[in-house]
Every structure is written in C-alpha cells, then in structure tokens.
Design a protein around this motif. Structure first.
Motif, PDB file in Angstrom:
ATOM      1  N   ARG A   9     109.921  12.657  33.833  1.00 18.32           N
ATOM      2  CA  ARG A   9     110.526  12.866  35.013  1.00 18.32           C
ATOM      3  C   ARG A   9     109.706  13.088  36.456  1.00 18.32           C
ATOM      4  O   ARG A   9     109.877  12.488  37.515  1.00 18.32           O
ATOM      5  N   MET A  10     108.464  13.805  36.364  1.00 15.45           N
ATOM      6  CA  MET A  10     107.719  14.063  37.440  1.00 15.45           C
ATOM      7  C   MET A  10     107.058  12.469  37.797  1.00 15.45           C
ATOM      8  O   MET A  10     106.834  12.111  38.865  1.00 15.45           O
ATOM      9  N   LEU A  11     106.827  11.612  36.718  1.00 11.32           N
ATOM     10  CA  LEU A  11     106.090  10.439  37.052  1.00 11.32           C
ATOM     11  C   LEU A  11     107.063   9.435  37.783  1.00 11.32           C
ATOM     12  O   LEU A  11     106.957   8.776  38.807  1.00 11.32           O
ATOM     13  N   ILE A  13     109.779  10.521  39.622  1.00  9.30           N
ATOM     14  CA  ILE A  13     109.894  11.201  41.068  1.00  9.30           C
ATOM     15  C   ILE A  13     108.921  10.880  41.866  1.00  9.30           C
ATOM     16  O   ILE A  13     108.838  10.522  43.160  1.00  9.30           O
ATOM     17  N   SER A  14     107.567  10.880  41.214  1.00  7.26           N
ATOM     18  CA  SER A  14     106.368  10.450  41.920  1.00  7.26           C
ATOM     19  C   SER A  14     106.467   8.913  42.419  1.00  7.26           C
ATOM     20  O   SER A  14     106.083   8.546  43.805  1.00  7.26           O
ATOM     21  N   VAL A  15     106.587   8.113  41.634  1.00  8.29           N
ATOM     22  CA  VAL A  15     106.771   6.621  42.007  1.00  8.29           C
ATOM     23  C   VAL A  15     107.982   6.400  42.967  1.00  8.29           C
ATOM     24  O   VAL A  15     107.646   5.598  43.928  1.00  8.29           O
ATOM     25  N   LEU A  17     108.997   8.425  45.282  1.00  7.51           N
ATOM     26  CA  LEU A  17     108.630   8.982  46.584  1.00  7.51           C
ATOM     27  C   LEU A  17     107.602   7.969  47.003  1.00  7.51           C
ATOM     28  O   LEU A  17     107.540   7.698  48.220  1.00  7.51           O
ATOM     29  N   ILE A  18     106.718   7.600  46.252  1.00 10.25           N
ATOM     30  CA  ILE A  18     105.816   6.440  46.748  1.00 10.25           C
ATOM     31  C   ILE A  18     106.198   5.021  47.193  1.00 10.25           C
ATOM     32  O   ILE A  18     106.014   4.424  48.194  1.00 10.25           O
ATOM     33  N   HIS A  21     108.064   5.218  50.610  1.00 17.18           N
ATOM     34  CA  HIS A  21     107.161   5.210  51.804  1.00 17.18           C
ATOM     35  C   HIS A  21     106.243   3.999  52.088  1.00 17.18           C
ATOM     36  O   HIS A  21     105.492   3.809  52.812  1.00 17.18           O
ATOM     37  N   ARG A  37      96.784   5.763  33.564  1.00 18.53           N
ATOM     38  CA  ARG A  37      97.749   6.552  34.711  1.00 18.53           C
ATOM     39  C   ARG A  37      97.621   5.764  35.895  1.00 18.53           C
ATOM     40  O   ARG A  37      96.293   5.624  36.561  1.00 18.53           O
ATOM     41  N   THR A  39      97.878   4.595  39.719  1.00 14.73           N
ATOM     42  CA  THR A  39      98.468   5.239  41.127  1.00 14.73           C
ATOM     43  C   THR A  39      98.454   4.146  42.419  1.00 14.73           C
ATOM     44  O   THR A  39      97.789   3.165  42.131  1.00 14.73           O
ATOM     45  N   THR A  41      98.344   3.882  46.490  1.00 18.16           N
ATOM     46  CA  THR A  41      98.141   4.457  47.572  1.00 18.16           C
ATOM     47  C   THR A  41      97.920   3.305  48.744  1.00 18.16           C
ATOM     48  O   THR A  41      97.833   2.254  48.662  1.00 18.16           O
TER      49      THR A  41
END
Length: 184
Positions: A9-11, A13-15, A17-18, A21, A37, A39, A41
């Motif tokens: 779930r955190m992954l 949400i992070s994706v 949000l990324i 943006h 993992r 990432t 950026t």
C-alpha cells in the motif's frame, strides 16, 4: 495492519504521488537499489546507475465544442430574467481527488412554473430539480482538460428560453498509461 500488507500500500501511494508530479519534471530518472526497489526522481543523484526514463507525450486533446441552443423566433422569451452560474467560477481547477462538483445557478427575475433548468457539462445533460439552486455532478471519471458548463432554462415545448454565460473549468488528472490491447 501487518507489515506485509502495509508495504504494498505504501509503495502504491508513493508511486501514485511520484506519477502525479512527473508532469512538472523536465527529466525523470529510474534507479534500482540492491534490494530491487525502484525509485523515480527528477535528479540522477550520486547513483551512477540512474537511467533517464523516456516518457510519452502528454495527452492533449481539444475540448468538446459546445453548440449552444438557439432561441427560435416566436417562442417564449423573458427579457427581464437573467441566469448565471455562481459555482464553480470561471477558470476553476478541479483536482484529482475531487469526486464531484457543485454547479449552482442564480436566476434574477421570474422563472415560469412550466420551465426547468438543464445543465450541460462534458457532453452530458443534467436537470436541476424544481426549486433547487444547485446540483452535484460527478467528475471522478471525467477525463482531464478544459470543460465548459452552461445552464439553460427550458420552456414548455423544449425550447431554450435563457442560456447562462458559459463557465470554463479545468479538470486536473495525472497521466495515465494506455492499456495494452488484449492479444487474440
């Protein structure tokens, strides 16, 4: 909640949000650490393994052209009555988390008892309940871009009696990758 359920779930949400943006970034870099993992950026950082991601162009489509109803000669017309949309305001932005918008209509003058108000939004018509000054319109599944809202007072024979000035809003949504077509 267990840790094995929290991580996905955190992954996610992070994706999300990324990805929301990414439309503001000039360049996007992807790195994979020792544990696998991923990432994303906007700066390559000190990691020499960062690879620039080639993003597809932003989906830009012209807005649907609204064809206003015309008032036919000899039909009902009420010159002393005006109608305006008071919400949303012209140029409003509707964010990705907003599920609906309130469209409010203000009528100055007399509204015949036989008439009703029709709201045109994104190619669909919505009817305002008698005596109501506003209606909730779902926008969760509306594609992003510029949309026009117009209110029209409809007369007894279905003719446009009064039309409000149009209000233009902007639906903000993150980029979506097109779905792959199923293989036969």
């Amino acid at each position: 909640m267990q840790n094995n359920q929290l991580f996905p779930r955190m992954l996610l949400i992070s994706v999300a949000l990324i990805m929301a943006h990414l439309s503001w970034a000039d360049e996007v870099y992807k790195t994979v650490d020792d544990k696998g993992r991923v990432t994303y950026t906007d700066t390559p950082g000190a990691n020499k393994q960062a690879k620039e991601v080639d993003l597809p162009p932003i989906n830009t489509q012209p807005p649907v052209q609204y064809r206003p109803r015309t008032i036919q000669q000899g039909k009902a017309f009420i010159p002393e009555t005006t109608m305006v949309l008071t919400s949303p305001t012209n140029g409003s932005q509707i964010g990705p988390t907003q599920d609906s918008i309130t469209v409010a209509v203000e009528i100055k003058g007399d509204m015949p008892s036989y008439s009703h108000i029709s709201i045109s939004f994104s190619g669909q018509e919505y009817t305002l309940a008698k005596g109501a000054g506003a209606i909730e319109i779902p926008v969760k599944r509306i594609d992003r871009g510029e949309k026009t809202i117009i209110a029209t007072m409809i007369g007894r024979q279905g003719e446009a009696v009064i039309t409000s000035p149009p209000v233009t809003i902007h639906i903000i949504r993150p980029n979506r990758k097109p779905r792959a077509s199923p293989k036969s």
